[in-house]
Design a protein around this motif. Structure first.
Motif, short mmCIF file in Angstrom:
data_model
loop_
_atom_site.label_atom_id
_atom_site.label_comp_id
_atom_site.label_asym_id
_atom_site.label_seq_id
_atom_site.Cartn_x
_atom_site.Cartn_y
_atom_site.Cartn_z
N MET A 63 46.69 61.67 49.80
CA MET A 63 46.89 62.23 48.48
C MET A 63 46.69 60.94 47.43
N LEU A 64 47.04 59.75 47.92
CA LEU A 64 47.20 58.40 47.05
C LEU A 64 46.29 57.46 47.76
N THR A 65 45.36 56.73 47.11
CA THR A 65 44.17 55.99 47.90
C THR A 65 44.33 54.78 46.93
N PHE A 66 44.36 53.77 47.69
CA PHE A 66 44.03 52.34 46.95
C PHE A 66 42.99 51.60 47.56
N ASP A 67 42.03 52.13 46.84
CA ASP A 67 40.57 51.53 47.19
C ASP A 67 40.18 50.30 45.73
N ARG A 68 39.07 49.75 46.13
CA ARG A 68 38.77 48.83 45.09
C ARG A 68 38.81 49.42 43.53
N TYR A 69 38.45 50.59 43.31
CA TYR A 69 38.62 51.10 42.04
C TYR A 69 39.95 51.13 41.56
N ALA A 70 40.63 51.73 42.31
CA ALA A 70 42.35 51.73 41.84
C ALA A 70 42.98 50.18 41.75
N GLN A 71 42.56 49.31 42.68
CA GLN A 71 43.12 47.77 42.50
C GLN A 71 42.40 47.26 41.12
N VAL A 72 41.27 47.50 41.00
CA VAL A 72 40.64 46.91 39.66
C VAL A 72 41.37 47.21 38.25
N THR A 249 43.50 53.28 29.32
CA THR A 249 42.89 52.70 30.41
C THR A 249 43.03 53.85 31.36
N ALA A 250 44.30 54.12 31.95
CA ALA A 250 44.80 55.17 32.75
C ALA A 250 43.92 56.26 32.76
N GLY A 251 43.85 57.00 31.57
CA GLY A 251 43.61 58.18 31.23
C GLY A 251 41.93 58.20 31.43
N VAL A 252 41.05 57.32 30.89
CA VAL A 252 39.71 57.33 31.07
C VAL A 252 39.31 57.32 32.56
N ALA A 253 39.93 56.04 33.29
CA ALA A 253 39.75 55.80 34.56
C ALA A 253 40.13 56.88 35.59
N GLY A 254 41.07 57.80 35.05
CA GLY A 254 41.63 58.66 35.87
C GLY A 254 40.52 59.97 35.92
N PHE A 255 40.03 60.23 34.60
CA PHE A 255 39.59 61.51 34.31
C PHE A 255 37.92 60.92 34.89
N PHE A 256 37.47 59.92 34.76
CA PHE A 256 36.27 59.45 35.22
C PHE A 256 36.16 59.79 36.85
N LYS A 257 37.34 59.55 37.62
CA LYS A 257 37.47 59.60 38.91
C LYS A 257 37.10 61.15 39.50
N LEU A 258 37.97 61.70 38.55
CA LEU A 258 37.79 63.40 38.84
C LEU A 258 36.34 63.84 38.67
N SER A 320 24.98 57.34 36.28
CA SER A 320 24.47 55.81 36.36
C SER A 320 25.50 55.15 37.46
N GLY A 321 26.49 55.75 37.85
CA GLY A 321 27.19 55.38 39.04
C GLY A 321 27.80 54.00 38.83
N ARG A 322 27.47 53.00 39.58
CA ARG A 322 28.05 51.66 39.36
C ARG A 322 27.90 51.01 37.99
N LEU A 323 26.78 51.43 37.34
CA LEU A 323 26.70 50.56 35.93
C LEU A 323 27.68 51.51 34.93
N SER A 324 27.85 52.62 35.05
CA SER A 324 29.05 53.33 34.29
C SER A 324 30.27 52.80 34.54
N VAL A 325 30.63 52.88 35.82
CA VAL A 325 32.27 52.30 36.34
C VAL A 325 32.27 50.96 35.90
N PHE A 330 34.97 46.52 32.30
CA PHE A 330 34.45 45.59 31.26
C PHE A 330 35.21 46.02 29.94
N TYR A 331 34.85 46.97 29.43
CA TYR A 331 35.15 47.53 28.23
C TYR A 331 36.75 47.71 28.14
N SER A 332 37.51 48.27 29.24
CA SER A 332 38.66 48.40 29.12
C SER A 332 39.48 46.94 29.00
N LEU A 333 38.93 46.03 29.91
CA LEU A 333 39.54 44.67 30.00
C LEU A 333 39.39 44.17 28.73
#
Length: 475
Positions: A63-72, A249-258, A320-325, A330-333
């Motif tokens: 239910m909870l995964t800590f991959d590179r996406y989550a860590q970044v 940051t949390a809202g956009v990254a979370g919805f993108f994942k969905l 666009s995959g990698r480019l979009s992520v 970068f923009y969030s940072l």
């Protein structure tokens, strides 16, 4: 998972420290905890992995995964909080009786944000949204003696509770259509719906639209943005800075994942027009609304709305995959660093001059050259001027959208960016071209540690603008 454990345990321990009424111990403790969490998070990032390996380090039966996406994205949120908290030193000096509670609530809300970017199950996503939101409802009204703070908390709570119900209803409909809360299984079910039962598609579509409404409220996207100016103005400046960065940051990254995992492919044709309309409306209202403001906090509130629109470009360019992520990261940072710098200056000025309007910044270049310079760099970065992180943040977003053929949206976003330059220059003009009002011409007190953090914020903004490759390779 270690980051969640550290933040949760530290939040509880910090409450016990508060019993001693020794505020001078609490801030160093929280900063040390955040530094440790940031170190653990950054050291665990696999910079050689593949994009969207969503099932690395699964917990609670996946239910909870800590991959590179989550860590970044966890790293971005923790760094933002770490850079913001030094500007709460006035609470320490004044002996604020609730300081331990404030910091603990921030740590708990950060746990919710981490859950929103590391979930693999919609129940965890909802739990993260509520953990983050409830904490912000409390912090919005933390200045109990201020009627505007009470108003901000009430508006945020009532509207937030209503949209929480909409979000939960959307999750329930998605479960009804797919039979699962798991993202990967939901993606498989969505692709199988046409062959199995086409009647389930309307339920799935309505559920996804309701989730879009709920997340749109959290990130201040139009037309669900009406709460933002009043809440930002009434909330204490320190917590407004947190709200405009970590929550977004949390809202956009979370919805993108969905969307990326469960609703790509043919489903894009359904939600893309709605998201595109929201994007255009958000950019227009955010930028045009900011032009009319005379209060710096309200201007930054509309600025926050516009930046939600820019981030939606990455969701529109999902394929666009990698480019979009990478663009979202970068923009969030870059946005978070510049926004923290802007709110830090406003917090320091308000603590002494007790003003949030542009006139409160008058003459700041003469009395406090460092504060004026930091605010100038922050405004230029938010405007997307070259040699700042904001320029490459927008460049990556526009590139991702252009690659997917959304040229019209890119042109519109560029025009809105040009509008943004106007209102971002107003604080700079006030600081450098207008004399301070009588009684407001004394230098603003800035502590040595705060000055060091301000210099660090400027350095990070410029570094991201001249050497964006320093954080490349994350995706």
């Amino acid at each position: 998972m270690l980051s969640i454990i550290l933040l949760s345990v530290s939040g509880l321990a910090n409450l016990f420290l508060g019993f001693n009424r020794s505020n001078r111990l609490i801030l160093p403790f929280v900063l040390l905890v955040l530094a440790a969490v940031l170190g653990v998070t950054v050291s665990g990032i696999d910079t050689h992995g593949a994009l969207a390996v969503w099932n690395q380090s699964p917990y609670f039966t996946g239910m909870l995964t800590f991959d590179r996406y989550a860590q970044v994205f966890t790293g971005v949120m923790v760094l933002t909080t770490l850079l913001l908290l030094p500007f709460s030193q006035k609470y320490v000096r004044d002996g604020n009786a609730n300081l331990a509670e404030y910091y603990s609530i921030l740590l708990f809300s950060l746990v919710g944000g981490i859950m929103m970017v590391s979930y693999n199950n919609l129940l965890i996503f909802f739990l993260g949204v509520e953990t983050l939101s409830i904490a912000m409802y409390v912090l919005a009204g933390s200045d109990k003696s201020n009627l505007r703070s009470n108003e901000a908390a009430l508006k945020y709570f009532l509207m937030g509770s209503f949209t929480t119900g909409i979000l939960l209803f959307g999750i329930a409909l998605l479960y009804g259509a797919t039979g699962t809360f798991d993202l990967a299984q939901m993606g498989n079910a969505v692709r199988a719906i046409p062959a199995a039962d086409a009647g389930l598609r309307p339920m799935m579509h309505i559920g996804l639209l309701l989730m879009l409404i709920g997340v749109g409220f959290k990130i201040s996207a139009a037309p669900f943005h009406f709460w933002t100016p009043d809440v930002y103005e009434g909330t204490p400046t320190l917590f407004t800075g947190y709200m405009s960065t970590v929550v977004k940051t949390a809202g956009v990254a979370g919805f993108f994942k969905l969307l990326f995992v469960a609703f790509g492919g043919e489903t894009i044709e359904f939600w893309l027009p709605t998201l595109t309309a929201m994007l255009v409306l958000t950019l227009f209202i955010g930028n045009v609304g900011a032009v009319a403001q005379t209060n710096a906090k309200r201007m930054l509130a509309y600025s926050s709305i516009s930046h939600a629109g820019y981030l939606l470009l990455a969701l529109v360019a999902l394929q666009s995959g990698r480019l979009s992520v990478n663009a979202i990261f970068f923009y969030s940072l870059a946005y978070s660093v510049a926004t923290v710098a802007a709110f830090a200056v406003l917090k320091l000025v308000h603590d002494q001059r007790e003003r949030d309007d542009y006139d409160g910044l008058n003459g700041l270049a003469r009395t406090n050259p460092l504060l004026a310079f930091v605010m100038t760099v922050a405004m230029l970065s938010l405007a997307g001027i070259p040699l700042t992180g904001g320029f490459f943040g927008k460049f990556y977003l526009f590139s991702a959208a252009a690659q997917e053929g959304h040229i019209g949206l890119v042109i519109f976003a560029v025009v809105m960016s040009a509008v943004g330059i106007f209102y971002y220059l107003r604080p700079i003009m006030a600081m450098y071209m207008k004399p301070a009002a009588e009684g407001s011409d004394a230098p603003v007190f800035v502590g040595g540690f705060q000055s060091a953090v301000l210099v660090l914020l400027v350095a990070l903004t410029v570094l991201l603008g001249v050497w964006p490759g320093v954080v490349e390779g994350m995706f």
